[in-house]
Design a protein around this motif. Structure first.
Motif, PDB file in Angstrom:
ATOM      1  N   ALA A  12      -8.188 -12.380  18.038  1.00  0.00           N
ATOM      2  CA  ALA A  12      -6.014 -12.259  17.448  1.00  0.00           C
ATOM      3  C   ALA A  12      -6.653 -12.699  16.133  1.00  0.00           C
ATOM      4  CB  ALA A  12      -5.794 -13.332  18.438  1.00  0.00           C
ATOM      5  N   THR A  13      -8.028 -13.391  15.489  1.00  0.00           N
ATOM      6  CA  THR A  13      -7.489 -13.908  14.194  1.00  0.00           C
ATOM      7  C   THR A  13      -7.487 -12.751  13.628  1.00  0.00           C
ATOM      8  OG1 THR A  13      -7.440 -15.940  15.241  1.00  0.00           O
ATOM      9  CG2 THR A  13      -8.195 -15.778  12.454  1.00  0.00           C
ATOM     10  N   ALA A  14      -8.726 -12.351  13.954  1.00  0.00           N
ATOM     11  CA  ALA A  14      -9.493 -11.285  13.120  1.00  0.00           C
ATOM     12  C   ALA A  14      -8.067  -9.727  12.507  1.00  0.00           C
ATOM     13  CB  ALA A  14     -10.591 -10.475  13.881  1.00  0.00           C
ATOM     14  N   ALA A  15      -7.324  -9.908  14.426  1.00  0.00           N
ATOM     15  CA  ALA A  15      -6.325  -8.719  13.966  1.00  0.00           C
ATOM     16  C   ALA A  15      -4.521  -8.966  13.228  1.00  0.00           C
ATOM     17  CB  ALA A  15      -5.539  -8.677  15.667  1.00  0.00           C
ATOM     18  N   VAL A  16      -4.746 -10.501  13.463  1.00  0.00           N
ATOM     19  CA  VAL A  16      -3.586 -10.943  12.419  1.00  0.00           C
ATOM     20  C   VAL A  16      -4.544 -10.635  10.799  1.00  0.00           C
ATOM     21  CG1 VAL A  16      -2.425 -13.167  11.458  1.00  0.00           C
ATOM     22  CG2 VAL A  16      -2.931 -12.402  13.978  1.00  0.00           C
ATOM     23  N   VAL A  17      -5.508 -10.832   9.970  1.00  0.00           N
ATOM     24  CA  VAL A  17      -5.856 -10.474   9.070  1.00  0.00           C
ATOM     25  C   VAL A  17      -5.753  -9.300   8.689  1.00  0.00           C
ATOM     26  CG1 VAL A  17      -7.707 -11.159   7.226  1.00  0.00           C
ATOM     27  CG2 VAL A  17      -6.975 -12.714   9.179  1.00  0.00           C
ATOM     28  N   LEU A  18      -6.071  -8.453   9.606  1.00  0.00           N
ATOM     29  CA  LEU A  18      -5.787  -6.593   8.972  1.00  0.00           C
ATOM     30  C   LEU A  18      -4.511  -6.140   9.153  1.00  0.00           C
ATOM     31  CD1 LEU A  18      -8.796  -5.037  12.027  1.00  0.00           C
ATOM     32  CD2 LEU A  18      -8.483  -5.612   9.038  1.00  0.00           C
ATOM     33  N   TRP A  19      -3.821  -6.931  10.453  1.00  0.00           N
ATOM     34  CA  TRP A  19      -2.245  -6.655   9.890  1.00  0.00           C
ATOM     35  C   TRP A  19      -1.536  -7.031   8.617  1.00  0.00           C
ATOM     36  CZ3 TRP A  19       1.865 -10.132   9.410  1.00  0.00           C
ATOM     37  CH2 TRP A  19       2.757  -9.778   9.701  1.00  0.00           C
ATOM     38  N   ALA A  20      -1.799  -8.523   8.220  1.00  0.00           N
ATOM     39  CA  ALA A  20      -1.005  -8.899   6.465  1.00  0.00           C
ATOM     40  C   ALA A  20      -2.261  -8.200   5.456  1.00  0.00           C
ATOM     41  CB  ALA A  20      -1.957 -10.145   6.342  1.00  0.00           C
ATOM     42  N   VAL A  21      -3.081  -7.631   5.465  1.00  0.00           N
ATOM     43  CA  VAL A  21      -3.784  -6.804   4.622  1.00  0.00           C
ATOM     44  C   VAL A  21      -3.002  -4.888   4.420  1.00  0.00           C
ATOM     45  CG1 VAL A  21      -6.334  -5.877   3.452  1.00  0.00           C
ATOM     46  CG2 VAL A  21      -6.031  -8.443   4.353  1.00  0.00           C
ATOM     47  N   ASN A  22      -2.982  -4.588   5.642  1.00  0.00           N
ATOM     48  CA  ASN A  22      -2.474  -3.538   5.926  1.00  0.00           C
ATOM     49  C   ASN A  22      -0.778  -3.640   5.634  1.00  0.00           C
ATOM     50  OD1 ASN A  22      -0.998  -1.379   7.241  1.00  0.00           O
ATOM     51  ND2 ASN A  22      -2.402  -0.800   8.458  1.00  0.00           N
ATOM     52  N   MET A  23      -0.217  -4.916   5.517  1.00  0.00           N
ATOM     53  CA  MET A  23       1.346  -4.826   4.930  1.00  0.00           C
ATOM     54  C   MET A  23       1.229  -4.346   3.519  1.00  0.00           C
ATOM     55  SD  MET A  23       4.480  -4.828   5.761  1.00  0.00           S
ATOM     56  CE  MET A  23       4.767  -5.572   7.753  1.00  0.00           C
ATOM     57  N   THR A  24       0.564  -5.778   2.227  1.00  0.00           N
ATOM     58  CA  THR A  24       0.868  -5.615   1.582  1.00  0.00           C
ATOM     59  C   THR A  24      -0.366  -5.127   0.406  1.00  0.00           C
ATOM     60  OG1 THR A  24      -1.158  -7.812   1.597  1.00  0.00           O
ATOM     61  CG2 THR A  24       1.271  -8.452   1.711  1.00  0.00           C
ATOM     62  N   VAL A  25      -1.182  -4.645   0.892  1.00  0.00           N
ATOM     63  CA  VAL A  25      -2.118  -3.788   0.642  1.00  0.00           C
ATOM     64  C   VAL A  25      -2.228  -1.327   0.748  1.00  0.00           C
ATOM     65  CG1 VAL A  25      -4.494  -3.001  -0.237  1.00  0.00           C
ATOM     66  CG2 VAL A  25      -4.013  -4.751   0.062  1.00  0.00           C
ATOM     67  N   LEU A  26      -1.843  -1.534   2.252  1.00  0.00           N
ATOM     68  CA  LEU A  26      -1.900  -0.332   2.414  1.00  0.00           C
ATOM     69  C   LEU A  26      -0.306   0.463   2.607  1.00  0.00           C
ATOM     70  CD1 LEU A  26      -4.865  -0.209   5.372  1.00  0.00           C
ATOM     71  CD2 LEU A  26      -4.784   0.655   3.099  1.00  0.00           C
ATOM     72  N   GLN A  27       1.069  -0.519   3.190  1.00  0.00           N
ATOM     73  CA  GLN A  27       1.811  -0.250   3.470  1.00  0.00           C
ATOM     74  C   GLN A  27       2.244   0.486   1.995  1.00  0.00           C
ATOM     75  OE1 GLN A  27       2.665   0.395   5.863  1.00  0.00           O
ATOM     76  NE2 GLN A  27       5.493   1.442   4.986  1.00  0.00           N
ATOM     77  N   PRO A  28       2.282  -0.204   1.217  1.00  0.00           N
ATOM     78  CA  PRO A  28       2.588   0.863   0.140  1.00  0.00           C
ATOM     79  C   PRO A  28       2.542   1.832  -0.391  1.00  0.00           C
ATOM     80  CG  PRO A  28       1.915  -1.736  -0.393  1.00  0.00           C
ATOM     81  CD  PRO A  28       1.902  -1.938   0.536  1.00  0.00           C
ATOM     82  N   LEU A  29       1.133   1.878  -0.532  1.00  0.00           N
ATOM     83  CA  LEU A  29       0.257   3.201  -0.392  1.00  0.00           C
ATOM     84  C   LEU A  29       0.891   4.691   0.360  1.00  0.00           C
ATOM     85  CD1 LEU A  29      -3.294   2.180  -0.553  1.00  0.00           C
ATOM     86  CD2 LEU A  29      -2.351   2.304  -2.139  1.00  0.00           C
ATOM     87  N   THR A  30       1.542   4.403   0.957  1.00  0.00           N
ATOM     88  CA  THR A  30       2.075   5.056   2.158  1.00  0.00           C
ATOM     89  C   THR A  30       3.569   5.642   1.376  1.00  0.00           C
ATOM     90  OG1 THR A  30       2.900   3.585   3.947  1.00  0.00           O
ATOM     91  CG2 THR A  30       0.604   4.905   3.804  1.00  0.00           C
ATOM     92  N   GLU A  31       4.301   4.674   0.858  1.00  0.00           N
ATOM     93  CA  GLU A  31       5.549   4.844   0.591  1.00  0.00           C
ATOM     94  C   GLU A  31       5.757   5.750  -0.770  1.00  0.00           C
ATOM     95  OE1 GLU A  31       7.253   1.576   0.399  1.00  0.00           O
ATOM     96  OE2 GLU A  31       6.701   0.799   2.526  1.00  0.00           O
ATOM     97  N   PRO A  32       6.761   7.142  -0.905  1.00  0.00           N
ATOM     98  CA  PRO A  32       6.294   7.916  -1.289  1.00  0.00           C
ATOM     99  C   PRO A  32       7.934   7.443  -2.135  1.00  0.00           C
ATOM    100  CG  PRO A  32       7.947   8.621   0.153  1.00  0.00           C
ATOM    101  CD  PRO A  32       6.485   7.404   0.493  1.00  0.00           C
ATOM    102  N   ILE A  33       7.626   7.640  -4.070  1.00  0.00           N
ATOM    103  CA  ILE A  33       9.588   7.662  -4.701  1.00  0.00           C
ATOM    104  C   ILE A  33      10.080   8.790  -4.716  1.00  0.00           C
ATOM    105  CG2 ILE A  33       9.535   6.801  -6.786  1.00  0.00           C
ATOM    106  CD1 ILE A  33       6.509   5.195  -6.871  1.00  0.00           C
ATOM    107  N   GLY A  34      11.055   8.626  -4.736  1.00  0.00           N
ATOM    108  CA  GLY A  34      11.622   9.188  -5.147  1.00  0.00           C
ATOM    109  C   GLY A  34      13.392  10.140  -4.136  1.00  0.00           C
ATOM    110  N   PRO A  35      14.560   9.927  -4.130  1.00  0.00           N
ATOM    111  CA  PRO A  35      15.094  10.620  -2.972  1.00  0.00           C
ATOM    112  C   PRO A  35      15.369  11.865  -3.040  1.00  0.00           C
ATOM    113  CG  PRO A  35      16.541   9.587  -5.231  1.00  0.00           C
ATOM    114  CD  PRO A  35      15.340  10.057  -5.309  1.00  0.00           C
ATOM    115  N   TRP A  36      15.032  11.986  -3.929  1.00  0.00           N
ATOM    116  CA  TRP A  36      14.991  14.491  -3.793  1.00  0.00           C
ATOM    117  C   TRP A  36      14.207  14.435  -2.508  1.00  0.00           C
ATOM    118  CZ3 TRP A  36      12.588  11.594  -7.502  1.00  0.00           C
ATOM    119  CH2 TRP A  36      13.210  11.310  -8.747  1.00  0.00           C
ATOM    120  N   SER A  37      14.944  15.298  -1.820  1.00  0.00           N
ATOM    121  CA  SER A  37      14.763  16.415  -1.006  1.00  0.00           C
ATOM    122  C   SER A  37      13.108  16.693  -0.329  1.00  0.00           C
ATOM    123  CB  SER A  37      14.990  17.277   0.003  1.00  0.00           C
ATOM    124  OG  SER A  37      15.756  18.570  -1.181  1.00  0.00           O
TER     125      SER A  37
END
Length: 347
Positions: A12-37
């Motif tokens: 469970a502790t290892a999963a928490v650490v993976l979750w935190a790294v995913n949120m701050t390191v991986l999630q920004p990679l998936t968010e596109p920039i720009g509101p255009w269709s």
């Protein structure tokens, strides 16, 4: 399994650490920039979210393992998972990045576990909760948890992005899949009526082959098709779970049952994943979560699908086949009877 509690809390502790790294390191990679269709994301754009939700499920299942299948642990663990998903969406909306937020989220998640576990231990220690840890009900709960973690391993191992060129994708997918596989095998060993050394070595062998299979899946390009290695991964892992957790009549495996289980594990997981994914294409499940997190919607030509939720549903479906009562009776094989009185010549 005597070390189930320690192993579950470590996972469970290892999963928490993976979750935190995913949120701050991986999630920004998936968010596109720009509101255009024309810039709206397509299929598999939010792959980091699926991996992150899979780690949240891993936290819940690891707590089930720590509680050895006691239902007084299961309810609070599931509620924690639901609250964690809501917190995930709120944190995602805040867009944290950097080492500081990573450490803060990891420490905060571990603090939540540290506050919850003593409560669960005291709750399960009440006299009304006294029950054999190898009882049929506890074993079935652990077997269900093993099935869910096993099918989610396939989802994490086969996760894709629109380009598959992110250098962080393969390591994060492998780490999440490997963690879920260990959770699944830990639940299977804890579900065994008697955790003998043959069962433990079977779990080690299954883990070794599973890690190799996960690596095989990640080395195959989605263009070339990952269906075959993913199907074989599911067959190896889920059949191994039955070999470890199911009863062994007369002290040895029932090869006929395990052969049927192998057939079911080769066909069932992918079929159930497909059905669950199609159902979520028809029902707007992921789109509201995307909107609440403040992320761009998926373009109208593609579908916003929560593969992690599909994995949970498919895992529950496989548990109907693999966590069945006849194979988990909770009655270990009785040893041969021995005479209780003195043995001497008969007159």
């Amino acid at each position: 399994m005597r070390c189930a509690r320690l192993l579950g809390l470590l996972l469970a502790t290892a999963a928490v650490v993976l979750w935190a790294v995913n949120m701050t390191v991986l999630q920004p990679l998936t968010e596109p920039i720009g509101p255009w269709s024309e810039s709206l994301p397509g299929n598999n754009a939010y792959w980091a979210r699926d991996l992150r939700f899979a780690t949240i499920v891993a936290v819940v299942l690891a707590l089930v393992l720590a509680g050895r299948g006691d239902r007084r642990w299961v309810g609070p663990a599931v509620l924690l998972g639901g609250g964690w998903v809501a917190a995930d969406v709120a944190v995602d909306r805040a867009d944290p990045t950097g080492a500081g937020p990573t450490v803060l989220l990891a420490v905060g998640g571990c603090a939540v576990l540290a506050a919850l576990v003593p409560f669960l231990v005291r709750r399960a220690a009440r006299p009304s909760a006294a029950e054999s840890p190898v009882g049929g009900a506890h074993r079935r709960v652990l077997a269900v948890a093993a099935c869910v973690a096993g099918v989610l391993t396939l989802v994490a191992a086969g996760i894709e992005s629109p380009t598959d060129r992110e250098p962080e994708l393969n390591p994060s997918a492998f780490a999440t899949a490997a963690l879920l596989a260990v959770v699944a095998l830990g639940c299977a060993v804890a579900a065994a009526p008697i955790p003998t050394w043959p069962r433990r070595w079977s779990a080690v062998a299954t883990a070794t082959v599973t890690f190799l299979a996960i690596g095989w899946v990640r080395t195959v390009s989605p263009v070339d098709g990952r269906l075959l290695p993913t199907v074989l991964l599911g067959g190896v892992l889920l059949t191994g779970l039955t070999f470890v957790a199911w009863d062994w009549p007369y002290g040895r495996p029932d090869w006929g049952r395990h052969a049927l289980a192998a057939f079911a594990t080769l066909v069932g997981p992918m079929a159930m994943l497909l059905v669950a994914a199609v159902a979520m294409m028809m029902l707007p499940v992921a789109a509201p979560i995307t909107a609440l997190a403040g992320n761009s919607p998926i373009n109208s030509a593609d579908s916003d699908v929560l593969l992690s939720l599909a994995g949970v549903l498919a895992g529950l479906g496989m548990s109907v086949l693999l966590a069945w009562p006849p194979a988990l009776t909770g009655r270990p094989t009785a040893p041969a009877s021995t005479p209780t009185g003195p043995v001497g010549p008969q007159v």
